[in-house]
Motif scaffolding. Structure first.
Motif, PDB file in Angstrom:
ATOM      1  N   ALA A  96       0.830  -1.205   0.000  1.00 17.77           N
ATOM      2  CA  ALA A  96       0.000   0.000   0.000  1.00 17.77           C
ATOM      3  C   ALA A  96       0.867   1.259   0.000  1.00 17.77           C
ATOM      4  O   ALA A  96       0.540   2.239  -0.672  1.00 17.77           O
ATOM      5  N   VAL A  97       1.973   1.249   0.746  1.00 22.22           N
ATOM      6  CA  VAL A  97       2.878   2.410   0.769  1.00 22.22           C
ATOM      7  C   VAL A  97       3.294   2.760  -0.651  1.00 22.22           C
ATOM      8  O   VAL A  97       3.271   3.926  -1.056  1.00 22.22           O
ATOM      9  N   LYS A  98       3.668   1.767  -1.430  1.00 24.70           N
ATOM     10  CA  LYS A  98       4.141   2.001  -2.808  1.00 24.70           C
ATOM     11  C   LYS A  98       3.112   2.732  -3.654  1.00 24.70           C
ATOM     12  O   LYS A  98       3.481   3.509  -4.537  1.00 24.70           O
ATOM     13  N   SER A 132      19.747   8.039   0.932  1.00 23.40           N
ATOM     14  CA  SER A 132      18.387   8.240   0.442  1.00 23.40           C
ATOM     15  C   SER A 132      17.992   7.088  -0.471  1.00 23.40           C
ATOM     16  O   SER A 132      18.806   6.215  -0.772  1.00 23.40           O
ATOM     17  N   ALA A 133      16.742   7.126  -0.919  1.00 18.32           N
ATOM     18  CA  ALA A 133      16.248   6.105  -1.844  1.00 18.32           C
ATOM     19  C   ALA A 133      15.382   6.788  -2.892  1.00 18.32           C
ATOM     20  O   ALA A 133      14.787   7.839  -2.635  1.00 18.32           O
ATOM     21  N   ARG A 134      15.303   6.180  -4.072  1.00 18.50           N
ATOM     22  CA  ARG A 134      14.505   6.739  -5.161  1.00 18.50           C
ATOM     23  C   ARG A 134      13.634   5.634  -5.753  1.00 18.50           C
ATOM     24  O   ARG A 134      14.116   4.553  -6.056  1.00 18.50           O
ATOM     25  N   GLY A 135      12.344   5.945  -5.907  1.00 16.87           N
ATOM     26  CA  GLY A 135      11.390   4.991  -6.474  1.00 16.87           C
ATOM     27  C   GLY A 135      10.742   4.126  -5.410  1.00 16.87           C
ATOM     28  O   GLY A 135      11.347   3.842  -4.376  1.00 16.87           O
ATOM     29  N   PRO A 136       9.492   3.711  -5.644  1.00 14.05           N
ATOM     30  CA  PRO A 136       8.737   2.952  -4.633  1.00 14.05           C
ATOM     31  C   PRO A 136       9.432   1.693  -4.123  1.00 14.05           C
ATOM     32  O   PRO A 136       9.441   1.444  -2.914  1.00 14.05           O
ATOM     33  N   GLU A 137      10.014   0.899  -5.007  1.00 11.85           N
ATOM     34  CA  GLU A 137      10.645  -0.357  -4.576  1.00 11.85           C
ATOM     35  C   GLU A 137      11.805  -0.095  -3.619  1.00 11.85           C
ATOM     36  O   GLU A 137      11.901  -0.717  -2.557  1.00 11.85           O
ATOM     37  N   ILE A 153      12.462   2.713  -1.956  1.00 12.34           N
ATOM     38  CA  ILE A 153      12.011   3.406  -0.748  1.00 12.34           C
ATOM     39  C   ILE A 153      11.486   2.390   0.266  1.00 12.34           C
ATOM     40  O   ILE A 153      11.814   2.455   1.451  1.00 12.34           O
ATOM     41  N   VAL A 154      10.724   1.424  -0.195  1.00 10.28           N
ATOM     42  CA  VAL A 154      10.206   0.401   0.722  1.00 10.28           C
ATOM     43  C   VAL A 154      11.353  -0.435   1.287  1.00 10.28           C
ATOM     44  O   VAL A 154      11.353  -0.757   2.481  1.00 10.28           O
ATOM     45  N   LYS A 155      12.357  -0.766   0.478  1.00  7.26           N
ATOM     46  CA  LYS A 155      13.532  -1.484   1.012  1.00  7.26           C
ATOM     47  C   LYS A 155      14.168  -0.663   2.129  1.00  7.26           C
ATOM     48  O   LYS A 155      14.552  -1.202   3.173  1.00  7.26           O
ATOM     49  N   ARG A 156      14.294   0.646   1.904  1.00  6.80           N
ATOM     50  CA  ARG A 156      14.899   1.549   2.894  1.00  6.80           C
ATOM     51  C   ARG A 156      14.068   1.584   4.172  1.00  6.80           C
ATOM     52  O   ARG A 156      14.589   1.494   5.277  1.00  6.80           O
ATOM     53  N   SER A 173      21.336  -1.977  -1.251  1.00  9.94           N
ATOM     54  CA  SER A 173      21.205  -1.864  -2.704  1.00  9.94           C
ATOM     55  C   SER A 173      20.322  -0.684  -3.111  1.00  9.94           C
ATOM     56  O   SER A 173      20.369  -0.238  -4.252  1.00  9.94           O
ATOM     57  N   TRP A 174      19.558  -0.164  -2.186  1.00 13.50           N
ATOM     58  CA  TRP A 174      18.627   0.930  -2.431  1.00 13.50           C
ATOM     59  C   TRP A 174      19.285   2.309  -2.354  1.00 13.50           C
ATOM     60  O   TRP A 174      18.659   3.314  -2.686  1.00 13.50           O
TER      61      TRP A 174
END
Length: 151
Positions: free
Chosen positions: A22-24, A42-47, A49-52, A142-143
């Protein structure tokens, strides 16, 4: 159409449930997530960001977001809120945040394009068990997206 406020509150409700799928749905394809105490992580993109987010929140025995003041001007949203973190070893504490979101249309739907969390790292250090930080040091990174030059 869903309002900007509803997008932001929906994201935080999904995060409070740790409903990663749902977050994505609230994030744009190129959304930038920045923990302002450490913008190089930081993280970029839904996948990603959720890993982070999972790295810090998934191991917790309990996690809850508490609503606060939300102010928006149509695309920029300031959200003052707090989170209660409960560790499996019993430690518990409250982190206070001011989060800045930028929201824009992606297709026909408003999506969060920027998510910047401002909080005090010392607050977490004061109540987290030492192994929390040791575990972060060996987690999947990896994020990682270095947003230092963007914020």
């Amino acid at each position: 159409m869903i309002s900007v406020d509803d997008v932001v509150l929906g994201l935080w409700q999904a995060l409070s449930r740790r409903d990663w799928e749902a977050v994505k749905t609230f994030l744009s394809d190129d959304c930038l997530y920045v923990d302002m105490p450490v913008p190089a992580l930081s993280a970029r993109g839904p996948e990603d960001i959720v890993k982070r987010l999972k790295m810090g929140l998934e191991p917790l025995a309990g996690y809850e977001n508490h609503d606060g003041v939300l102010v928006s001007n149509g695309s920029d949203v300031l959200y003052e809120h707090s989170e209660t973190w409960t560790f499996a070893t019993g430690e518990q504490g409250v982190l206070r945040f001011v989060t800045v979101h930028k929201v824009a249309l992606q297709g026909a739907e408003p999506k969060i394009t920027v998510w910047k969390d401002y909080w005090d790292m010392n607050s977490l250090v004061a109540f987290a068990p030492p192994n929390h930080f040791e575990n972060l040091a060996t987690a999947d990174t990896s994020w990682v997206f270095d947003a230092s030059a963007l914020v």
